[in-house]
Enzyme design. Structure first.
Site, short mmCIF file in Angstrom:
data_model
loop_
_atom_site.label_atom_id
_atom_site.label_comp_id
_atom_site.label_asym_id
_atom_site.label_seq_id
_atom_site.Cartn_x
_atom_site.Cartn_y
_atom_site.Cartn_z
N GLY A 27 -4.03 -49.82 20.49
CA GLY A 27 -5.13 -49.97 19.55
C GLY A 27 -6.45 -49.75 20.25
N GLN B 280 -15.46 -50.38 21.48
CA GLN B 280 -14.94 -50.28 22.85
C GLN B 280 -15.37 -48.98 23.53
OE1 GLN B 280 -10.74 -51.46 21.56
NE2 GLN B 280 -10.83 -52.20 23.67
N CYS C 19 -5.81 -55.92 26.36
CA CYS C 19 -6.90 -55.16 25.73
C CYS C 19 -7.37 -54.10 26.73
CB CYS C 19 -8.05 -56.11 25.40
SG CYS C 19 -9.46 -55.30 24.63
N LEU C 20 -7.63 -52.89 26.24
CA LEU C 20 -8.09 -51.83 27.13
C LEU C 20 -9.45 -52.16 27.74
CD1 LEU C 20 -7.04 -48.67 25.07
CD2 LEU C 20 -5.90 -49.66 27.08
N HIS D 221 -6.47 -58.43 16.29
CA HIS D 221 -7.13 -58.18 17.58
C HIS D 221 -8.17 -57.05 17.44
CE1 HIS D 221 -6.94 -57.49 22.12
NE2 HIS D 221 -7.58 -56.43 21.67
N GLU D 222 -7.77 -55.94 16.82
CA GLU D 222 -8.69 -54.79 16.70
C GLU D 222 -9.88 -55.13 15.81
OE1 GLU D 222 -8.59 -52.42 18.72
OE2 GLU D 222 -6.61 -53.00 19.45
N HIS E 213 -12.70 -56.97 17.33
CA HIS E 213 -13.64 -56.14 18.09
C HIS E 213 -14.83 -55.74 17.23
CE1 HIS E 213 -11.83 -55.39 21.99
NE2 HIS E 213 -10.66 -55.09 21.45
NI NI Z 1 -8.83 -54.96 22.49
#
Ligand code: NI
Length: 175
Positions: free
Chosen positions: A47, A52, A101-102, A143-144, A147
């Site tokens: 995701g 991000q 998470c990236l 989660h996404e 953000h």
């Molecule tokens: Ni994330």
């Protein structure tokens, strides 16, 4: 198409509330979604949200099945694009799930969230959809979409743990 740089926690831009997208999508927003897709598959991740990559817009993408249990890429693709998503219902039942998470590389922690959610969102053509999701997909979506509100999974952890993670990011992942 090209990949974009992913902001690393605790970059303050990750804490901003993102703005709603207007339709029809501009050329820039279409290019952003293409770049986000390439960036997510390249990372590799399941995701990615526009904040991000430093763009404060309410867009996220997910593909929760393209990696198998051993974290290896498969030929299966299930890309979803979520524009201006809203969680319109959450189950009372919650469960812990290990998240990563990236924007917080090499960090995995348990977060407790509702196990099912109902989502209202727009696709790239501006068409509205509503559907219910559970399991890993429900976790990934919460989660996404966090953000888009400037919230990361580390915000669910204790202040001490968060400080340790921020230090580790600054030491190993931020130039
Ligand atoms: Ni994330």
């Amino acid at each position: 198409m090209s990949t974009r740089n992913i902001l690393i926690y605790p970059d303050p831009r990750l804490a901003n509330v993102a703005k709603a997208v207007t339709f029809p999508l501009s050329h820039d927003v279409r290019a952003l979604i293409q770049d986000m897709t390439e960036t997510m598959y390249d990372a590799p991740g399941v995701g990615l949200a526009a904040p991000q990559v430093g763009v404060s817009l309410r867009i996220a993408i997910t593909d929760t099945i393209w990696r198998n249990e051993e974290n290896k890429k498969t030929d299966t693709r299930d890309l979803w694009v979520w524009i201006n998503p809203q969680i319109v219902w959450k189950s009372d039942t919650t469960a812990p799930f290990e998240e990563g998470c990236l924007s917080v590389p090499e960090t995995y922690e348990e977060v407790t969230r509702p196990i099912a959610v109902r989502i209202r969102w727009y696709d790239e053509q501006g068409k509205q959809h509503e559907a219910e999701f559970d399991g890993f997909m429900a976790t990934a979506l919460q989660h996404e979409f966090d953000h888009l509100n400037g919230r990361l999974f580390v915000d669910y952890l204790s202040p001490l743990k968060r400080r340790m993670i921020a230090k580790r990011m600054q030491k190993h992942f931020i130039e």
